[in-house]
Design a protein around this motif. Structure first.
Motif, PDB file in Angstrom:
ATOM      1  N   THR A 252      25.306  20.943  10.474  1.00 32.67           N
ATOM      2  CA  THR A 252      24.705  20.854   9.135  1.00 32.67           C
ATOM      3  C   THR A 252      23.251  21.295   9.235  1.00 32.67           C
ATOM      4  O   THR A 252      22.503  20.807  10.093  1.00 32.67           O
ATOM      5  CB  THR A 252      24.773  19.424   8.579  1.00 32.67           C
ATOM      6  N   VAL A 254      19.582  21.621   7.352  1.00 30.09           N
ATOM      7  CA  VAL A 254      18.738  21.135   6.259  1.00 30.09           C
ATOM      8  C   VAL A 254      17.523  22.052   6.149  1.00 30.09           C
ATOM      9  O   VAL A 254      16.743  22.186   7.090  1.00 30.09           O
ATOM     10  CB  VAL A 254      18.280  19.682   6.505  1.00 30.09           C
ATOM     11  N   ILE A 284      22.001  22.420   3.258  1.00 28.17           N
ATOM     12  CA  ILE A 284      21.364  21.559   2.252  1.00 28.17           C
ATOM     13  C   ILE A 284      19.925  22.021   2.064  1.00 28.17           C
ATOM     14  O   ILE A 284      19.185  22.184   3.043  1.00 28.17           O
ATOM     15  CB  ILE A 284      21.376  20.081   2.692  1.00 28.17           C
ATOM     16  N   ARG A 285      19.526  22.222   0.807  1.00 28.11           N
ATOM     17  CA  ARG A 285      18.142  22.624   0.500  1.00 28.11           C
ATOM     18  C   ARG A 285      17.401  21.463  -0.143  1.00 28.11           C
ATOM     19  O   ARG A 285      17.897  20.834  -1.073  1.00 28.11           O
ATOM     20  CB  ARG A 285      18.134  23.826  -0.437  1.00 28.11           C
ATOM     21  N   VAL A 286      16.191  21.183   0.368  1.00 29.42           N
ATOM     22  CA  VAL A 286      15.342  20.136  -0.194  1.00 29.42           C
ATOM     23  C   VAL A 286      14.067  20.799  -0.715  1.00 29.42           C
ATOM     24  O   VAL A 286      13.284  21.349   0.063  1.00 29.42           O
ATOM     25  CB  VAL A 286      14.970  19.070   0.868  1.00 29.42           C
ATOM     26  N   PHE A 317      12.497  15.571   6.466  1.00 31.60           N
ATOM     27  CA  PHE A 317      13.713  15.853   7.214  1.00 31.60           C
ATOM     28  C   PHE A 317      14.364  14.544   7.675  1.00 31.60           C
ATOM     29  O   PHE A 317      15.591  14.371   7.607  1.00 31.60           O
ATOM     30  CB  PHE A 317      13.393  16.736   8.424  1.00 31.60           C
ATOM     31  N   GLU A 320      16.163  12.851   4.792  1.00 34.77           N
ATOM     32  CA  GLU A 320      17.423  13.536   4.507  1.00 34.77           C
ATOM     33  C   GLU A 320      18.445  13.235   5.608  1.00 34.77           C
ATOM     34  O   GLU A 320      19.635  13.016   5.330  1.00 34.77           O
ATOM     35  CB  GLU A 320      17.182  15.043   4.420  1.00 34.77           C
TER      36      GLU A 320
END
Length: 530
Positions: A252, A254, A284-286, A317, A320
């Motif tokens: 995954t 991030v 996943i984009r934050v 990070f 998340e």
């Protein structure tokens, strides 16, 4: 993670660092000869050196004088190990001083290009080197008398012992710097040392690295899951694809978008790695730009900015990661750390801190424990220099435009905006940078040979636009040509192209009334402004 090659065994040459500014460049030149190389501090105990079983040892230059009691040194036993040794600059003087030769303050210091005459045509390291050539000198001391058993193999007009050797003991020394491009036949000398003296076969190749690393990752990770902080830069991209090849959806990624990227780059990263991209991984984009700007408000010191940006990345990070681990655990965290990051951060054995790198050292220990990560992050590129990373990217089949995209620092535009970082300044920098790179591309400038970007100075100056007085910012255009990012020269961009860039930036980017071009080389400058 350190990945070891299985067949054939990996040859190792150790660069023993005495504080020389070119230590990374020496290691890079050795790697170019397809021999694996590591930088270690001169403080490394001799038993550790012996345990590494190096094929050869190279002693770097340094700013000190061997006369000073506090200068870095090494025990005499080093020269009695039977391991081939090459001393460069300070390293050559230290060899002479330790073994009974004489080092003196030079009557005439030598700096820059210097005529070099080869006196030892039968010397192994001087084989096929022209009798009269050029070298790069930088010294105030010199070897006045060679130790017993050494022959002089080169001299310059002001340096009677520019090179010396004791082939029976496999000891070699050069006063000049063979690792820099200003010594045209320097790489040949290093190649001769590695092959003819050390007996290296040159087995360090990227196709073998990819195959062995993917296999090692599969074996180490097994059925566990891995979390990677993805920036979209070359290093993290190659790390992600290596892991994707090894474990697929067990990975995954991030992507923390700090709002400090180049124009539209956050969206481009998502297009490449997101659900519609070509890679087999979870993405996943934050979006955290607003948080970064709040933390950076009023901060002007470049090192403090780096630390804030790095710490905030860890915080975001980590939050998340906590969310994701609550949904299903990860055993490992991965990072796109590369070898210059390790050396410049002082995290390895290479010496002093040059600048902070947010991706060296991993998450804080308490966070690692809380999240249940293995305490050692997976860093498959930790042993590689940047151009080696690019070769790995091509071996993996990553599109060439991604592999050779313009390098971008981890703190992003946070260090290309000199002084305080604000949304307004970042917007100016993004727009100016986009125009600059667009015009260079139109003009056919090969940006793959270096690094090209626009930065925003903290200089505001008076200008006239139309009939109005302005008091706006000055944009600095930077363009350097480099093969290794450890030394660089300013790119000779045609005047007409720079004029076009200037006109477009001043007319199209609000808040700018002056454009400058940075001619500084590295050294003495760095590639980035901060």
């Amino acid at each position: 993670m350190t990945t070891k090659q299985s067949a054939p065994p990996r040859e190792l040459v150790v660069v023993l660092d005495f504080g020389g500014q070119y230590k990374q460049l020496i290691a890079r030149r050795v790697r170019e000869c397809q021999v694996y190389c590591e930088i270690h501090s001169y403080k490394t105990p001799i038993d550790e050196l012996k345990a590494m079983a190096p094929k050869g040892i190279i002693l770097t230059g340094g700013p000190n004088s061997v006369f000073e009691a506090t200068s870095p040194t090494y025990q005499k036993e080093l020269y009695e190990l039977g391991i081939p040794i090459l001393g460069i600059c300070y390293g050559s003087q230290l060899m002479a001083h330790t073994l009974g030769g004489e080092v003196k303050k030079a009557p005439v210091s030598e700096y820059g290009h210097t005529k070099l005459t080869i006196d030892g045509p039968d010397s192994l390291i001087m084989k096929d080197v022209a009798a009269d050539t050029v070298c790069w000198m930088s010294h105030t001391d010199y070897i006045a008398k060679a130790p017993e058993g050494f022959a002089v193999t080169a001299h310059t007009p002001n340096c009677p012992i520019a090179a010396m050797e004791n082939p029976d003991k496999k000891l070699y020394a050069v006063q000049f710097h063979p690792e820099v491009v200003h010594t045209p036949e320097g790489k040949k000398m290093l190649q001769n040392f590695l092959t003819k003296v050390c007996g290296c076969a040159g087995t360090w190749q990227m196709n073998t690295f990819v195959k062995d690393t993917v296999a090692a990752l599969k074996e180490k990770i097994g059925d566990d899951r891995v979390l990677l902080g993805l920036s979209g830069g070359v290093d993290s991209t190659v790390t992600a694809v290596l892991l994707s090849k090894a474990i697929g959806k067990q990975l995954t990624c991030v992507f923390v978008d700090h709002g400090l990227m180049r124009k539209d780059e956050g969206d481009e990263v998502e297009a490449v790695f997101g659900p519609k991209g070509d890679f087999d991984l979870n993405f996943i984009r934050v979006n955290a730009g607003e948080t970064y700007f709040k933390k950076l408000k009023g901060v002007t010191d470049p090192e403090q900015k780096r630390k804030i940006i790095g710490a905030l990345f860890v915080e975001i990070f980590g939050a998340e990661a906590k969310k994701l681990t609550d949904e299903g655990g990860f055993k490992y965290m991965a990072q796109g750390t590369i070898y210059p990051d390790v050396v410049e951060s002082g995290a390895g054995n290479g010496g002093a801190v040059i600048k902070s790198h947010h991706n060296v050292g991993g998450l804080p220990q308490e966070m690692v424990v809380e999240l249940g990560f293995d305490q050692t992050p997976i860093e498959p590129l930790r042993d590689l220099f940047k151009d080696e990373v690019r070769k790995v990217g091509l071996e993996l089949g990553i599109p060439r435009n991604l592999v050779f995209r313009q390098p971008f620092p981890g703190p992003g535009l946070g260090i290309r905006v000199v002084g305080e970082v604000t949304p307004e300044k970042v917007k100016i920098t993004q727009e100016a940078d986009a125009i600059y790179r667009e015009e260079l591309e139109k003009a056919g400038i090969d940006m793959g040979k270096g690094q090209f970007f626009a930065a925003l100075s903290n200089l505001r100056s008076v200008g006239v636009m139309g009939d109005d007085r302005t008091y706006d910012y000055a944009v600095v255009l930077r363009g350097v040509i480099t093969s290794d990012f450890m030394t660089a020269e300013a790119a000779e961009i045609p005047w007409s192209v720079l004029q076009t860039c200037m006109n477009r930036i001043i007319n199209e980017v609000k808040g700018v009334n002056r454009v400058m071009y940075d001619l500084t080389s590295k050294p003495p400058g760095t590639i980035e402004l901060e």
